[in-house]
Write an enzyme that holds these catalytic residues in place. Structure first.
Site, PDB file in Angstrom:
ATOM      1  N   ARG A  92      39.999  30.774  52.825  1.00 25.31           N
ATOM      2  CA  ARG A  92      40.557  31.783  51.896  1.00 25.31           C
ATOM      3  C   ARG A  92      41.109  31.102  50.640  1.00 25.31           C
ATOM      4  NH1 ARG A  92      45.531  33.972  52.043  1.00 25.31           N
ATOM      5  NH2 ARG A  92      45.772  33.807  54.290  1.00 25.31           N
ATOM      6  N   TYR A 106      34.012  49.434  32.450  1.00 23.17           N
ATOM      7  CA  TYR A 106      33.425  49.895  33.707  1.00 23.17           C
ATOM      8  C   TYR A 106      34.359  50.928  34.388  1.00 23.17           C
ATOM      9  CZ  TYR A 106      32.062  49.607  38.622  1.00 23.17           C
ATOM     10  OH  TYR A 106      31.700  49.911  39.913  1.00 23.17           O
ATOM     11  N   ASP A 157      35.420  41.227  30.228  1.00 19.07           N
ATOM     12  CA  ASP A 157      34.399  41.456  31.251  1.00 19.07           C
ATOM     13  C   ASP A 157      33.072  41.176  30.550  1.00 19.07           C
ATOM     14  OD1 ASP A 157      32.437  42.484  32.907  1.00 19.07           O
ATOM     15  OD2 ASP A 157      33.672  44.145  33.622  1.00 19.07           O
ATOM     16  N   LYS A 202      25.711  41.036  39.511  1.00 19.76           N
ATOM     17  CA  LYS A 202      24.668  41.441  38.565  1.00 19.76           C
ATOM     18  C   LYS A 202      23.798  40.224  38.184  1.00 19.76           C
ATOM     19  CE  LYS A 202      26.713  45.396  39.019  1.00 19.76           C
ATOM     20  NZ  LYS A 202      28.117  45.279  39.117  1.00 19.76           N
TER      21      LYS A 202
HETATM   22  C1  LIG Z   1      30.611  45.766  33.800  1.00 17.68           C
HETATM   23  C2  LIG Z   1      31.077  45.752  35.223  1.00 17.68           C
HETATM   24  N1  LIG Z   1      32.246  45.182  35.524  1.00 17.68           N
HETATM   25  C3  LIG Z   1      32.708  45.145  36.802  1.00 17.68           C
HETATM   26  C4  LIG Z   1      32.003  45.718  37.830  1.00 17.68           C
HETATM   27  C5  LIG Z   1      32.536  45.650  39.233  1.00 17.68           C
HETATM   28  O1  LIG Z   1      31.846  44.650  39.912  1.00 17.68           O
HETATM   29  P1  LIG Z   1      31.583  44.648  41.534  1.00 17.68           P
HETATM   30  O2  LIG Z   1      30.771  45.848  41.838  1.00 17.68           O
HETATM   31  O3  LIG Z   1      30.888  43.346  41.731  1.00 17.68           O
HETATM   32  O4  LIG Z   1      32.937  44.691  42.163  1.00 17.68           O
HETATM   33  C6  LIG Z   1      30.784  46.345  37.559  1.00 17.68           C
HETATM   34  C7  LIG Z   1      30.005  46.984  38.647  1.00 17.68           C
HETATM   35  O5  LIG Z   1      29.080  47.709  38.429  1.00 17.68           O
HETATM   36  C8  LIG Z   1      30.307  46.361  36.225  1.00 17.68           C
HETATM   37  O6  LIG Z   1      29.143  46.938  35.901  1.00 17.68           O
END
Ligand SMILES: Cc1ncc(COP(=O)(O)O)c(C=O)c1O
Length: 393
Positions: free
Chosen positions: A57, A110, A182, A207
């Site tokens: 962890r 997001y 992000d 992704k």
């Molecule tokens: C731009 C973006 N940030 C964060 C996330 C969250 O990521 P996760 O689904 O890996 O937790 C996503 C998920 O689709 C995303 O598209």
């Protein structure tokens, strides 16, 4: 050759190692705990005086390998890999912001992040203010250091707005505020925000970094000083990456450079072709000169990415028929994998939002989001035009 001279694709494959012996592929250290010869050795590791791993962890060799590689790609001192993008965002925020302090976020982020900010952070007394992406820089400059953290995303989902990364980073630094991006849609191949001044770079590695739609993962990269707080929170919040997923992430990153070349090429090809199709009202892609932020994108990105959105001359029934008729593009959410995906934001990522909220985000029932994969571009175009033939005359 010095590591600092390695180019992104070399870093993707080899990382920073000059390997001379041992396995060519970093093995999966599938263990929860690590054995020590004596108490002194254990204590030295617990206190961070020696580099040994104690408990997965906290850290693990397979995970550490991929963390070093991502740091090299992002140009940061440290990286922490977590079990999801959401684990990365929540660990960063909980590590850096205390109850009573405030976050300023751009409004195009997001949906899951919005929900975390609106539903969970208030439990800890943390408030998030939102501002239009185009007004972010001015708002930071006017804030007089009110905020503890500036959070933004670029390019944004689904209409691919592009925020001037350097301007945001400069304004945040001038106001004494930590900035966090992000950068999921950007990838470290197409943009490196830390080199433009952003403190903390986050990815949903589910992704493009993973790239094969087979893991859930998140990353945080930044200076050691900031990362110490982030790692401390992550360790206690427990969104730890499993060693097997770390192995798959590393394997995915090995081909990130070539995959992004193809994603960039395919999306640009489709965007240019679709922009000329009368049945498409609008194509949102930062690589098109018609995109409102094309100049900023050209300035800060080495490629424009694999995401694009189109507005079809049709209503929701037509948009649904269009997506249902696609044969190569899969009808699925998520993005950034080798396979092309299509989704309708009002039925998925932005489901349930009222008309005004959707209009402010430039999303309608005609909007289709495409995650363009690495198949042959002409096959992808053929798939899209055949589906359009069924919906529009
Ligand atoms: C731009 C973006 N940030 C964060 C996330 C969250 O990521 P996760 O689904 O890996 O937790 C996503 C998920 O689709 C995303 O598209």
């Amino acid at each position: 050759m010095k590591n600092k001279e390695r180019q992104p694709s070399t870093l993707c494959v080899q990382g920073t190692h000059a390997q001379t012996s041992g396995p060519a592929v970093v093995p999966i250290t599938q263990t929860s705990t690590f054995v020590f010869e004596n108490q002194q050795q254990m204590l030295d590791s617990v206190q961070g005086k020696s580099s040994g791993h104690v408990y997965t962890r906290w850290s693990n060799p397979t995970t550490e390998n991929v963390e070093e590689k991502i740091s090299a790609l992002e140009g940061t001192e440290d990286t922490h890999v977590l079990a999801s993008g959401m684990a990365a965002i929540s660990s960063a925020v909980m590590g850096l912001v205390k109850g009573g302090e405030r976050i300023l976020s751009s409004d195009s982020i997001y949906g899951g992040t919005v929900q975390l900010f609106n539903k969970i952070l208030p439990h800890s007394g943390i408030r998030v203010d939102y501002v239009d992406t185009d007004e972010l820089v001015d708002r930071i400059s006017d804030s007089g250091g009110t905020y503890k953290l500036i959070f933004f995303e670029t390019p944004t989902n689904p209409t691919l707005k592009v925020v001037d990364i350097k301007k945001v980073a400069d304004a945040a630094r001038a106001s004494g505020t930590t900035s966090m991006i992000d950068s999921t849609f950007g990838t470290p191949i197409n943009q490196r925000p830390h080199k433009l001044g952003v403190d903390l770079v986050m990815h949903s590695a589910t992704k493009y970094l993973g790239g094969h739609s087979d893991i859930i993962a998140g990353t945080l990269s930044g200076p050691t000083k900031i990362m110490a707080d982030v790692r401390g929170a992550a360790k206690l919040l427990g969104g730890t990456m499993d060693p097997f997923a770390s192995f798959l992430l590393d394997r995915g990153i090995k081909t990130l450079g070539v995959r992004m070349e193809r994603h960039n090429f395919n999306a640009q090809y489709l965007a240019e072709k679709l922009e000329k199709d009368q049945r498409i009202r609008q194509v949102h892609y930062p690589g098109l000169p018609s995109h409102p932020h094309h100049d900023v994108a050209r300035k800060q990105m080495d490629g424009f990415g694999g995401m694009l959105a189109i507005e079809i001359e049709s209503d929701l029934a037509g948009t649904s028929t269009f997506v249902d008729s696609l044969e190569i593009f899969l009808n699925a959410v998520s993005l950034g994998g080798v396979e092309s995906l299509a989704s309708i934001p009002v039925l998925t990522t932005h489901y349930g939002l009222d008309e005004q909220a959707l209009a402010e985000m430039n999303i309608s029932e005609s909007t289709v989001r495409l995650s363009v994969g690495i198949e042959d571009a002409e096959d992808l175009l053929g798939d899209l035009t055949s589906a359009l033939d069924l919906v529009c005359n």
